[in-house]
Write a protein that holds these residues in place. Structure first.
Motif, short mmCIF file in Angstrom:
data_model
loop_
_atom_site.label_atom_id
_atom_site.label_comp_id
_atom_site.label_asym_id
_atom_site.label_seq_id
_atom_site.Cartn_x
_atom_site.Cartn_y
_atom_site.Cartn_z
N SER A 1 -8.19 -7.06 0.97
CA SER A 1 -7.52 -8.04 0.15
C SER A 1 -8.23 -9.35 0.46
O SER A 1 -8.08 -9.91 1.55
CB SER A 1 -6.03 -8.15 0.51
N THR B 1 0.84 -1.20 0.00
CA THR B 1 0.00 0.00 0.00
C THR B 1 0.88 1.25 0.00
O THR B 1 0.63 2.20 -0.73
CB THR B 1 -0.92 -0.02 1.25
N GLY C 1 -7.68 -11.76 -4.71
CA GLY C 1 -8.90 -11.01 -4.99
C GLY C 1 -8.96 -9.79 -4.10
O GLY C 1 -8.19 -9.67 -3.13
#
Ligand SMILES: Cc1ncc(COP(=O)(O)O)c(C=O)c1O
Length: 444
Positions: free
Chosen positions: A203, A111, A216
């Motif tokens: 996540s 991130t 995903g």
């Protein structure tokens, strides 16, 4: 409203009218056939309900979206190809070049990379609040062009717990949304929307899927933020694709998700395969069982580690020694998650010995698996970060991260003992201490 365990097996499912299949079928198809010219036109124009092409929507993926939205108590959701894609879509559906975003300091390394390398290159300025528990700092660092606040409910890997209600109040005072990455907590342990978060990101590769088999990501709009009264002109202003109407005109409270789906996700294209949507949805059906057990085992492991002389600190918000313990008592009463860090006094040399000695733990970068995993962040996921950033975010040379799985806690402790025995054998204990490791650990 059904309770969590009921919702995790039933919410969002679509009954199969064709054959009565009880489990949501995997609609592994690129596109959807139209009956006629008019039907095709109607589907694209939105007058005919249904799907056109799996990049913009798919029935298996839609079932997953409805399920995650329900578990988070949200309005609607969009599922994409990874957690990174979810963060990217969540932000690009809000901000553009010239905008500013304030984030908590301690966030997942990917991130941070997305913020510092990806989004900054697009002209989006992201700054990090040094002490996210200090609401005055969040207020002080707001700018007229700040368009969102961001943090992780439980930060990976430091375990700092976000004061969601406090930061949501700052966001609300300034008319901007709060985005919370809820990957480590999952909606079973914490629903950020209950404390005022407006957008929740996952996540799904981690606990939602839960079995380490697929990637995903999901973005949930909690429905708490008033898009019509927002400073986001791309949602409130006229849009060519909507023949001069705005996303708010066309989609009302669903404006954000509609834009995220039809402009950002669909055009940038980070699609989730329907097969992966199926696997994640199936994983969710046991979420509460797994997370409760993994969280309980993590607490047992954290308590054991804290009592070992070779370990100088344990980062787990379920321990009274962690600075986030009071926040964890408030936000995470069911359990404090299953990711923890611990710092060996012997620094990098001890960490290497330990890492190479374990037999049950998998040496991997991943979390949220049914198997327990171990990682040395300073030499892997965080190796590219400047030393001062690593120190500020608590990534010392002696830090090891554990993701506790579903094995018996006693077996995990036996494996960790093996690691400690290897450290003792090599005599890289506190006497050979790596100053950075201890300084970083003490700063936590
Ligand atoms: C908190 C958090 N958010 C986002 C991500 C990115 O997720 P993914 O690996 O599915 O892209 C991760 C990955 O570890 C994570 O831990």
């Amino acid at each position: 409203m059904p309770q969590f365990s009921t919702a995790q097996v039933h919410a969002g499912e679509a009954r199969d009218a064709a054959h009565g299949a009880r489990v949501t079928p995997i609609y592994l198809t690129a596109g959807f056939e139209f009956d006629s010219f008019a039907h095709a036109e109607g589907r694209f124009g939105g007058e005919e309900p249904g799907y056109t092409y799996s990049r913009s929507g798919n029935p298996t993926t839609a079932a997953l979206e409805r399920r995650v939205a329900a578990l988070e108590g949200g309005r609607d959701a969009i599922a994409v190809g990874s957690g990174q894609a979810a963060l990217t879509v969540a932000l690009l559906a809000l901000v553009q070049s010239g905008d500013h975003v304030l984030s908590a300091q301690s966030v997942y390394s990917g991130t941070r990379g997305l913020f510092e390398n990806g989004l900054r290159r697009l002209g989006i300025d992201i700054e990090f609040v040094d002490d996210p528990t200090d609401l005055a700092e969040w207020r002080r660092r707001l700018r007229p062009n700040t368009r969102a606040l961001f943090g992780e409910s439980i930060a990976n890997p430091g375990n700092d717990v976000l004061d969601i209600a406090g930061i949501a109040a700052v966001a609300r005072e300034n008319g901007i949304p709060l985005i919370v990455d809820n990957t480590l907590a999952t909606p079973y342990l914490l629903r950020p929307g209950d404390f005022g978060a407006d957008i929740v990101v996952h996540s799904a590769s981690k606990y939602l899927g839960g079995h380490g088999s697929t990637l995903g990501g999901v973005v949930v709009d909690q429905g708490s933020y008033d898009w019509a009264a927002s400073p986001f002109a791309h949602l409130t202003g006229p849009d060519e694709w909507l023949e001069g109407a705005s996303y708010v005109d066309a989609h009302g409270a669903g404006a954000y998700t509609a834009f995220a789906r039809s402009v950002v996700a669909s055009l940038f294209g980070p699609v989730l395969s329907p097969l992966n949507a199926f696997l994640i949805q199936q994983g969710i059906e046991t979420l509460s069982l797994r997370v409760q057990r993994q969280s309980d085992s993590a607490l047992a492991v954290a308590r054991w580690l804290e009592a070992q002389p070779e370990v100088v600190s344990v980062d787990y918000a379920g321990l009274p020694s962690h600075p986030s313990f009071p926040l964890a008592q408030r936000y995470l009463p069911r359990g404090q998650g299953a990711v923890l860090g611990f710092t060996l006094g012997g620094g990098a040399a001890a960490a290497e010995r330990f890492y190479d000695a374990v037999q049950l733990l998998s040496r991997m970068t991943h979390i949220g698996d049914v198997r327990s995993l171990i990682l040395h962040p300073a030499s892997t996921t965080h190796a590219h970060l400047p030393g001062d950033v690593r120190e500020r975010t608590g990534i010392g040379a002696g830090l090891l991260r554990l993701s506790v799985g579903l094995e018996d806690a006693d077996d995990l402790i036996e494996d960790l003992s093996r690691g400690l025995a290897a450290v003792a054998e090599a005599d890289v204990t506190i006497s050979d201490v790596d100053a950075t490791a201890v300084v970083a650990a003490a700063g936590r």
